[in-house]
Structure formats: C-alpha cells, structure tokens
Design a protein around this motif. Structure first.
Motif, short mmCIF file in Angstrom:
data_model
loop_
_atom_site.label_atom_id
_atom_site.label_comp_id
_atom_site.label_asym_id
_atom_site.label_seq_id
_atom_site.Cartn_x
_atom_site.Cartn_y
_atom_site.Cartn_z
N GLY A 15 8.03 -22.46 -2.01
CA GLY A 15 6.94 -21.50 -2.07
C GLY A 15 7.36 -20.04 -2.03
N LYS A 16 8.65 -19.78 -1.99
CA LYS A 16 9.15 -18.41 -1.96
C LYS A 16 9.81 -18.08 -3.28
CE LYS A 16 10.01 -18.55 2.98
NZ LYS A 16 11.02 -18.47 4.03
N LYS A 17 9.69 -16.81 -3.67
CA LYS A 17 10.31 -16.34 -4.90
C LYS A 17 11.21 -15.17 -4.55
CE LYS A 17 6.46 -17.70 -7.81
NZ LYS A 17 5.53 -17.27 -8.84
N ARG A 18 12.43 -15.20 -5.09
CA ARG A 18 13.33 -14.07 -4.84
C ARG A 18 14.23 -13.84 -6.04
NH1 ARG A 18 15.48 -18.39 -1.99
NH2 ARG A 18 17.72 -18.52 -1.95
N LEU A 19 14.74 -12.63 -6.11
CA LEU A 19 15.66 -12.23 -7.16
C LEU A 19 16.95 -11.79 -6.49
CD1 LEU A 19 15.87 -11.54 -10.31
CD2 LEU A 19 15.60 -9.18 -9.54
N ILE A 20 18.06 -12.37 -6.90
CA ILE A 20 19.37 -11.95 -6.40
C ILE A 20 20.05 -11.18 -7.52
CG2 ILE A 20 21.62 -12.69 -5.54
CD1 ILE A 20 20.21 -15.24 -4.49
N GLU A 21 20.24 -9.89 -7.28
CA GLU A 21 20.86 -9.01 -8.26
C GLU A 21 22.35 -8.85 -7.93
OE1 GLU A 21 20.08 -4.52 -9.91
OE2 GLU A 21 19.87 -4.87 -7.76
N ILE A 22 23.21 -9.04 -8.92
CA ILE A 22 24.64 -8.82 -8.72
C ILE A 22 24.90 -7.35 -9.05
CG2 ILE A 22 26.98 -9.48 -9.39
CD1 ILE A 22 25.75 -12.24 -10.17
N VAL A 23 25.27 -6.59 -8.04
CA VAL A 23 25.43 -5.14 -8.17
C VAL A 23 26.83 -4.80 -8.67
CG1 VAL A 23 25.33 -2.93 -6.93
CG2 VAL A 23 23.73 -4.78 -6.33
N THR A 24 27.85 -5.42 -8.07
CA THR A 24 29.24 -5.20 -8.49
C THR A 24 29.98 -6.54 -8.52
OG1 THR A 24 29.97 -4.75 -6.22
CG2 THR A 24 29.34 -2.84 -7.56
N TYR A 25 31.14 -6.51 -9.19
CA TYR A 25 31.92 -7.73 -9.40
C TYR A 25 33.34 -7.57 -8.85
CZ TYR A 25 28.16 -8.57 -12.70
OH TYR A 25 26.93 -8.73 -13.25
#
Length: 189
Positions: free
Chosen positions: A139-149
């Motif tokens: 029931g949860k929604k999230r976005l994981i953004e990769i900022v650096t590598y």
C-alpha cells in the motif's frame, strides 16, 4: 549509510550498515549494524531468516518477516537491472516518462510472477543508466532516485540514492531517506 528524514527534511536518524549478498548457488544475505553499542545481525541463508541482537536470538515470526522484507528491498535496489533477466520476472516497456526535475526516461514495468508488487525501472535514454526505481508495496508508493554512481569495481553501482514518497499521481512528495553506498567489494568465482 542511511539517513531517515522527517517531513521538514530534518535528519531523524543516521545509521551505518554492512550489507552482504552472495548470489551463487542461491541468494544469501546478511545485514550488520551497531545501535546503542549493541551488534545487530539479520541473516538470510537462502531459506530461513534469523536475527541476533547482541547475545539474544529473536525468533518472533512477524519480526523476522519484516527483517526479510528489509533484505529483499535492499537487494532489489542493489540488483537492478541485473535481476530483470530472472525467469520469474515479466517486463513490459511503457515508453517515455518525465520524472521530477523534467528528466525524460524510458519506463519499464516489472511484474513478478508472484503478482504481489508492481515496480518500475527508469533508464536514461542517452546514458542507458538506471536513474530511478518506483516501488509499490504494501500500500506504499516510493521512488528511489540514483543521484550518483560508483564505478570503482568496474561495474556501474549506486553511490548515492534518495527515497521519496509519491502520491497517487506519481508525483514526489517528500524525501523520506538518503542512502550513501561505499566500500563495495566484489568477488567473482
């Protein structure tokens, strides 16, 4: 290192954790950290999850299930896009999408054969790097953004990530957590 943030962006807590995955002949995982001078270890041996807090073994099934979910989430975030080749994964290309900040990405829907969760992987069409993961679970929604590598190992791995909550329309609401990965060690056999 994990930083959990409150709604105003203030750091609520910080923790360092050693994360270990073994992939052959099957997935094994171990998470280790110290909190209040007590060593915590959650271990998945391929079939069973165990938890040790100092000298105490925790055997509560609900608690162990939650810790196994933490391992699964850490592995999912780490192992993209390689796990897309798994035979229990259905992929469907959904075209271009615009993420926050105006980034145009290629959108791929990931449906696991279990049918439990819906996930998306977003790839930059020019660099072909994974730039974000969208996860819908419990029931949860999230976005994981990769900022650096981090490319020190010869592989392209996440170095810094930000975890956002997202609303029903897919718009980011607030930064929930920040992750900084370092000291990657890879062994090939």
């Amino acid at each position: 290192m994990t930083r959990l943030l409150d709604e105003s962006g203030i750091v609520e807590s910080e923790s360092e954790q050693w994360v270990e995955f073994r992939l052959k002949p099957y997935l094994e995982a171990k998470l280790t950290w110290t909190k209040d001078s007590i060593l915590h270890v959650v271990n998945f041996n391929g079939s069973r999850t165990s938890y040790q807090m100092g000298e105490n073994t925790i055997e509560n099934e609900g608690f162990l299930k939650a810790k196994r979910a933490e391992i699964d989430a850490a592995y999912f975030a780490f192992a993209q896009p390689w796990t897309l080749l798994d035979e229990n994964t259905n992929l469907s290309y959904e075209g271009r999408k615009t993420l926050k900040g105006g980034n145009s990405v290629e959108s791929i829907r990931i449906s696991l054969m279990s049918g439990l969760d819906e996930n998306w992987i977003y790839i930059d069409p020019i660099s072909e790097k994974v730039v974000a993961l969208e996860l819908h679970s419990n029931g949860k929604k999230r976005l994981i953004e990769i900022v650096t590598y981090d490319e020190a190992t010869g592989l392209l791995l996440a170095k810094q990530q930000k975890n956002y909550t997202i609303d029903e329309d897919g718009k980011t609401q607030l930064v929930q957590a920040e992750y900084l990965f370092s000291d990657y060690q890879l062994t090939f056999e």
